[in-house]
Write a protein that holds these residues in place. Sequence first.
Motif, PDB file in Angstrom:
ATOM      1  N   ILE A   1     -10.488   4.986   4.495  1.00  0.00           N
ATOM      2  CA  ILE A   1      -9.744   5.651   5.570  1.00  0.00           C
ATOM      3  C   ILE A   1      -8.434   4.921   5.831  1.00  0.00           C
ATOM      4  O   ILE A   1      -7.371   5.541   5.987  1.00  0.00           O
ATOM      5  CB  ILE A   1     -10.610   5.725   6.842  1.00  0.00           C
ATOM      6  CG1 ILE A   1     -11.808   6.646   6.615  1.00  0.00           C
ATOM      7  CG2 ILE A   1      -9.785   6.222   8.032  1.00  0.00           C
ATOM      8  CD1 ILE A   1     -12.782   6.674   7.777  1.00  0.00           C
ATOM      9  N   SER A   2      -8.481   3.592   5.853  1.00  0.00           N
ATOM     10  CA  SER A   2      -7.257   2.813   6.084  1.00  0.00           C
ATOM     11  C   SER A   2      -6.244   3.047   4.969  1.00  0.00           C
ATOM     12  O   SER A   2      -5.038   3.187   5.224  1.00  0.00           O
ATOM     13  CB  SER A   2      -7.610   1.322   6.177  1.00  0.00           C
ATOM     14  OG  SER A   2      -8.530   1.079   7.215  1.00  0.00           O
ATOM     15  N   TYR A   3      -6.725   3.096   3.728  1.00  0.00           N
ATOM     16  CA  TYR A   3      -5.811   3.336   2.614  1.00  0.00           C
ATOM     17  C   TYR A   3      -5.158   4.710   2.717  1.00  0.00           C
ATOM     18  O   TYR A   3      -3.941   4.850   2.502  1.00  0.00           O
ATOM     19  CB  TYR A   3      -6.567   3.205   1.289  1.00  0.00           C
ATOM     20  CG  TYR A   3      -5.733   3.595   0.090  1.00  0.00           C
ATOM     21  CD1 TYR A   3      -4.820   2.705  -0.466  1.00  0.00           C
ATOM     22  CD2 TYR A   3      -5.830   4.863  -0.472  1.00  0.00           C
ATOM     23  CE1 TYR A   3      -4.037   3.060  -1.549  1.00  0.00           C
ATOM     24  CE2 TYR A   3      -5.058   5.236  -1.565  1.00  0.00           C
ATOM     25  CZ  TYR A   3      -4.169   4.323  -2.095  1.00  0.00           C
ATOM     26  OH  TYR A   3      -3.389   4.685  -3.158  1.00  0.00           O
ATOM     27  N   MET A   4      -5.944   5.729   3.034  1.00  0.00           N
ATOM     28  CA  MET A   4      -5.379   7.072   3.127  1.00  0.00           C
ATOM     29  C   MET A   4      -4.368   7.170   4.272  1.00  0.00           C
ATOM     30  O   MET A   4      -3.324   7.816   4.141  1.00  0.00           O
ATOM     31  CB  MET A   4      -6.491   8.096   3.314  1.00  0.00           C
ATOM     32  CG  MET A   4      -7.508   8.135   2.173  1.00  0.00           C
ATOM     33  SD  MET A   4      -6.772   8.426   0.545  1.00  0.00           S
ATOM     34  CE  MET A   4      -6.327  10.153   0.702  1.00  0.00           C
ATOM     35  N   ILE A   5      -4.661   6.514   5.392  1.00  0.00           N
ATOM     36  CA  ILE A   5      -3.706   6.517   6.510  1.00  0.00           C
ATOM     37  C   ILE A   5      -2.430   5.788   6.107  1.00  0.00           C
ATOM     38  O   ILE A   5      -1.314   6.234   6.397  1.00  0.00           O
ATOM     39  CB  ILE A   5      -4.345   5.867   7.753  1.00  0.00           C
ATOM     40  CG1 ILE A   5      -5.468   6.758   8.294  1.00  0.00           C
ATOM     41  CG2 ILE A   5      -3.307   5.621   8.838  1.00  0.00           C
ATOM     42  CD1 ILE A   5      -6.223   6.143   9.451  1.00  0.00           C
ATOM     43  N   TRP A   6      -2.574   4.683   5.403  1.00  0.00           N
ATOM     44  CA  TRP A   6      -1.403   3.884   5.017  1.00  0.00           C
ATOM     45  C   TRP A   6      -0.508   4.638   4.036  1.00  0.00           C
ATOM     46  O   TRP A   6       0.720   4.577   4.147  1.00  0.00           O
ATOM     47  CB  TRP A   6      -1.873   2.580   4.397  1.00  0.00           C
ATOM     48  CG  TRP A   6      -0.760   1.665   3.978  1.00  0.00           C
ATOM     49  CD1 TRP A   6      -0.260   1.483   2.730  1.00  0.00           C
ATOM     50  CD2 TRP A   6       0.006   0.808   4.834  1.00  0.00           C
ATOM     51  NE1 TRP A   6       0.756   0.572   2.737  1.00  0.00           N
ATOM     52  CE2 TRP A   6       0.953   0.140   4.019  1.00  0.00           C
ATOM     53  CE3 TRP A   6      -0.009   0.549   6.198  1.00  0.00           C
ATOM     54  CZ2 TRP A   6       1.848  -0.778   4.531  1.00  0.00           C
ATOM     55  CZ3 TRP A   6       0.892  -0.371   6.708  1.00  0.00           C
ATOM     56  CH2 TRP A   6       1.802  -1.023   5.883  1.00  0.00           C
ATOM     57  N   THR A   7      -1.091   5.355   3.100  1.00  0.00           N
ATOM     58  CA  THR A   7      -0.291   6.012   2.067  1.00  0.00           C
ATOM     59  C   THR A   7       0.198   7.396   2.472  1.00  0.00           C
ATOM     60  O   THR A   7       1.104   7.924   1.830  1.00  0.00           O
ATOM     61  CB  THR A   7      -1.100   6.144   0.772  1.00  0.00           C
ATOM     62  OG1 THR A   7      -2.340   6.820   1.047  1.00  0.00           O
ATOM     63  CG2 THR A   7      -1.397   4.793   0.170  1.00  0.00           C
ATOM     64  N   HIS A   8      -0.369   8.001   3.506  1.00  0.00           N
ATOM     65  CA  HIS A   8       0.005   9.355   3.866  1.00  0.00           C
ATOM     66  C   HIS A   8       0.642   9.455   5.244  1.00  0.00           C
ATOM     67  O   HIS A   8       0.751  10.530   5.809  1.00  0.00           O
ATOM     68  CB  HIS A   8      -1.198  10.288   3.806  1.00  0.00           C
ATOM     69  CG  HIS A   8      -1.690  10.523   2.410  1.00  0.00           C
ATOM     70  ND1 HIS A   8      -2.535   9.649   1.768  1.00  0.00           N
ATOM     71  CD2 HIS A   8      -1.437  11.524   1.524  1.00  0.00           C
ATOM     72  CE1 HIS A   8      -2.800  10.103   0.561  1.00  0.00           C
ATOM     73  NE2 HIS A   8      -2.146  11.229   0.376  1.00  0.00           N
ATOM     74  N   THR A   9       1.025   8.320   5.811  1.00  0.00           N
ATOM     75  CA  THR A   9       1.754   8.325   7.080  1.00  0.00           C
ATOM     76  C   THR A   9       2.950   7.413   6.940  1.00  0.00           C
ATOM     77  O   THR A   9       3.126   6.721   5.929  1.00  0.00           O
ATOM     78  CB  THR A   9       0.866   7.842   8.240  1.00  0.00           C
ATOM     79  OG1 THR A   9       0.560   6.446   8.044  1.00  0.00           O
ATOM     80  CG2 THR A   9      -0.419   8.641   8.328  1.00  0.00           C
ATOM     81  N   THR A  10       3.782   7.349   7.956  1.00  0.00           N
ATOM     82  CA  THR A  10       4.969   6.490   7.945  1.00  0.00           C
ATOM     83  C   THR A  10       4.636   5.062   8.345  1.00  0.00           C
ATOM     84  O   THR A  10       5.536   4.255   8.513  1.00  0.00           O
ATOM     85  CB  THR A  10       6.031   7.046   8.901  1.00  0.00           C
ATOM     86  OG1 THR A  10       5.446   7.170  10.213  1.00  0.00           O
ATOM     87  CG2 THR A  10       6.513   8.400   8.450  1.00  0.00           C
ATOM     88  N   LEU A  11       3.338   4.721   8.508  1.00  0.00           N
ATOM     89  CA  LEU A  11       2.978   3.341   8.813  1.00  0.00           C
ATOM     90  C   LEU A  11       3.385   2.399   7.691  1.00  0.00           C
ATOM     91  O   LEU A  11       3.633   1.216   7.917  1.00  0.00           O
ATOM     92  CB  LEU A  11       1.467   3.232   9.065  1.00  0.00           C
ATOM     93  CG  LEU A  11       0.948   3.916  10.324  1.00  0.00           C
ATOM     94  CD1 LEU A  11      -0.564   3.766  10.390  1.00  0.00           C
ATOM     95  CD2 LEU A  11       1.587   3.306  11.567  1.00  0.00           C
ATOM     96  N   SER A  12       3.397   2.917   6.450  1.00  0.00           N
ATOM     97  CA  SER A  12       3.741   2.072   5.307  1.00  0.00           C
ATOM     98  C   SER A  12       5.235   1.882   5.149  1.00  0.00           C
ATOM     99  O   SER A  12       5.683   1.204   4.252  1.00  0.00           O
ATOM    100  CB  SER A  12       3.173   2.674   4.018  1.00  0.00           C
ATOM    101  OG  SER A  12       3.665   3.989   3.843  1.00  0.00           O
TER     102      SER A  12
END
Length: 749
Positions: free
Chosen positions: A55-66
Amino acid sequence: MDSRQLAESVLLLGTLLYATLKIKTAPDPIDVRFDTADYLVWTCTELLVLICGCISYMIWTHTTLSGPAVEGDIDPNSPPVTSPLTRTSFEGPGRGLAQRPWAPRLPERSKADFGFIFMSVPKNYRDSLDDGVLTGLLFGPLIATSLLYISLRSASNPETAANPLPAAWRIEPPATLGNGLDAYSVSEAILLSRLSVVDLATLCSFIHLLHVCGSWWWESRFTVGGTPSPDGERRSVPRSEGRRGWYYVLFTMATTLLAFALRIAFPYFGCGIWQNLNILEAVVAALFYQFAQYVVIRLAHRGFTLGETGLVCFGGTSLLMELLNVTIARIWPVTTTYIKTYRLPTPLLIFQIALVGGSFLVGFALAPFLVLSRHIARRPVRRLRHPEEKNRQRRFLALGFYIGAFLIVFGLIGVWARWCLGKRDPWVWAAFYLLEGRKPWSRPALLAYWGVLGLLSVAGWNRQLARSRRYRSMNEALTVPGAAEREAIAPPSGRDTSGTASGGETVPSVAPSLNQIGLFPNVAQLTQLPNGASSVATDILDAADKHVPTLRLNARRKFFHALAVVMFVPGIALDPAFTHLAFNVAFALFIFAEYVRYFALYPFGASVHLFMNEFLDSKDSGTAILSHFYLLTGCANALWFEAPSQLISYTGVLVLGIGDALASIVGKRIGIHRWTPLTPKTTEGTAAFASSVVLAAWLLRLFGIAEPFSTVRYTIIAAISAVLEALSDQNDNLTLPLYMWSLLVLSDV
């Protein structure tokens, strides 16, 4: 993230979470000498940590958090992106509106969020709508958890606790260690082994995630502002193959050392994660898993997505660990109290390791013969100093490969199998096993039935396809008058025709090239027609075409899906153990056939390549042809995993032979409502999939070859599996049978 990928991610994460809750609430085993509760607590902890990490990986790669938005992100108000990393339209066969002339253009799809194995580039992977990273991370733990749940249920039932072997299987009981120690029973051994395979699955997923994250981090050091390289490559990956290899080796050693350090540190801090893997298993698994990834992305070029790579490499690693543990148990039986295999240690497992693992061993051991054969076959005759030597060299190389394969199979592999079978000759054992069915003639009759169906299907298609190519070339000769125009004929869409035949030239499926390589010498005579004969020849061709198959590519492929139903349902119903062994033999034969095709081994390379080339779609765009492997393993997985019921044993055959085939046909014929703009699959095809699978299961029950089952649960599982088939862009022949098998096991259908 688009809605299709979001729904697929939620479905996979929710299924693994459901599997975690099922093993946590599973009934307690009886007559076991260890506390399973403590093992299960840490096993569930591993799975929950993996879910949170995904879940953390998907949030990191698919949001502007990265970081800030990068070039390639989809903006409704911006013009389409023309980067090589974007997919402009759907290519290849599919279902629904995308195959119709009035279909709307599919929207742009960004690949800026795709993950990669360390030191790999986009061209190493099969083209797809997404990288399928969750498939590689979650499918292995899901399968392992389902196997563990089978053992927990079996050990809690007094009837199956003593012998967990399926009741309908005619095979000798699982082996135990008679070493004089207080050895575990079969149920205790398989329970501990499947706790270990869950640890193995989470370890492989951890390494897979490390590669993806490490690749992201390394690329960020070479990328300015998130802009990809203009040529579609990755700036962090050197063009030199040697430097790539050395960087990959260094990263592999670093991740292995990290896994080694964590395995040592966890017990020191009172943490039970990976406690069922000893240090040797953790190190060997980490090294081999990464070696398998390197082989897949280098040798099977463009054959797999990132997710399929992770799933296939986990399967190979599991088979290697079973080989290692069986061998250790035979060498040092005093040092262990049970045989740590993830399936029951019967002769069927020994034969699977020998046949499947041995086939790959033959390829690696005899690689010089294979590489030289392909190299010589690809060289045009006009560039050779002595053209007459070409065929002679190819014959000697093929002979060397065949002799070497014979020595390895009957020597090294045969000796190992004899040793593991308790000094029983494997060939003699197989001969006697062939006569030990319910009646002496039942297994030979079943074998003859499979052989006749296979030979008739291949021979019939080979004859019809040859006629189709001949008449097609005649039509092209009438409509394309110039030789230059004939050379400009485009190869079939969705297929890379860079493979070679035994004659040495590339092999597209058009007739002029077939004549160039000398496979059909009469083609030139057929195409050289006088000008006045055009109208007469056209009439003749029109009449002849009525007898030539007009099935399209999709129908050709689905024919083999239907053939799987006709072939495998009787075998699973009458003798599942013998069918288990037959699947292993067929898989080994497929591997050798791929060696012959890809490396152009004399004298069958060209004929095998030409036959396979007529059944390929866009998912077979790599160097290796994998569709028949996926179909076979999809049908065989339920037996290879020793399904706890007869109904579950049919899962792969029903899913691929009936559900997937009807979904494709219905979706193409009457499909109107697509699931998302990014996929051609329709709700009509999905409904056909679920309803046909449930109906087929009911027919099996009515004929008395399947147990009674909960129709409601089975229908819900079929519907969920159909939705995954519609949403996922991974190869459904590989993933769908595994997914539905896991749900059926976990739901106690």
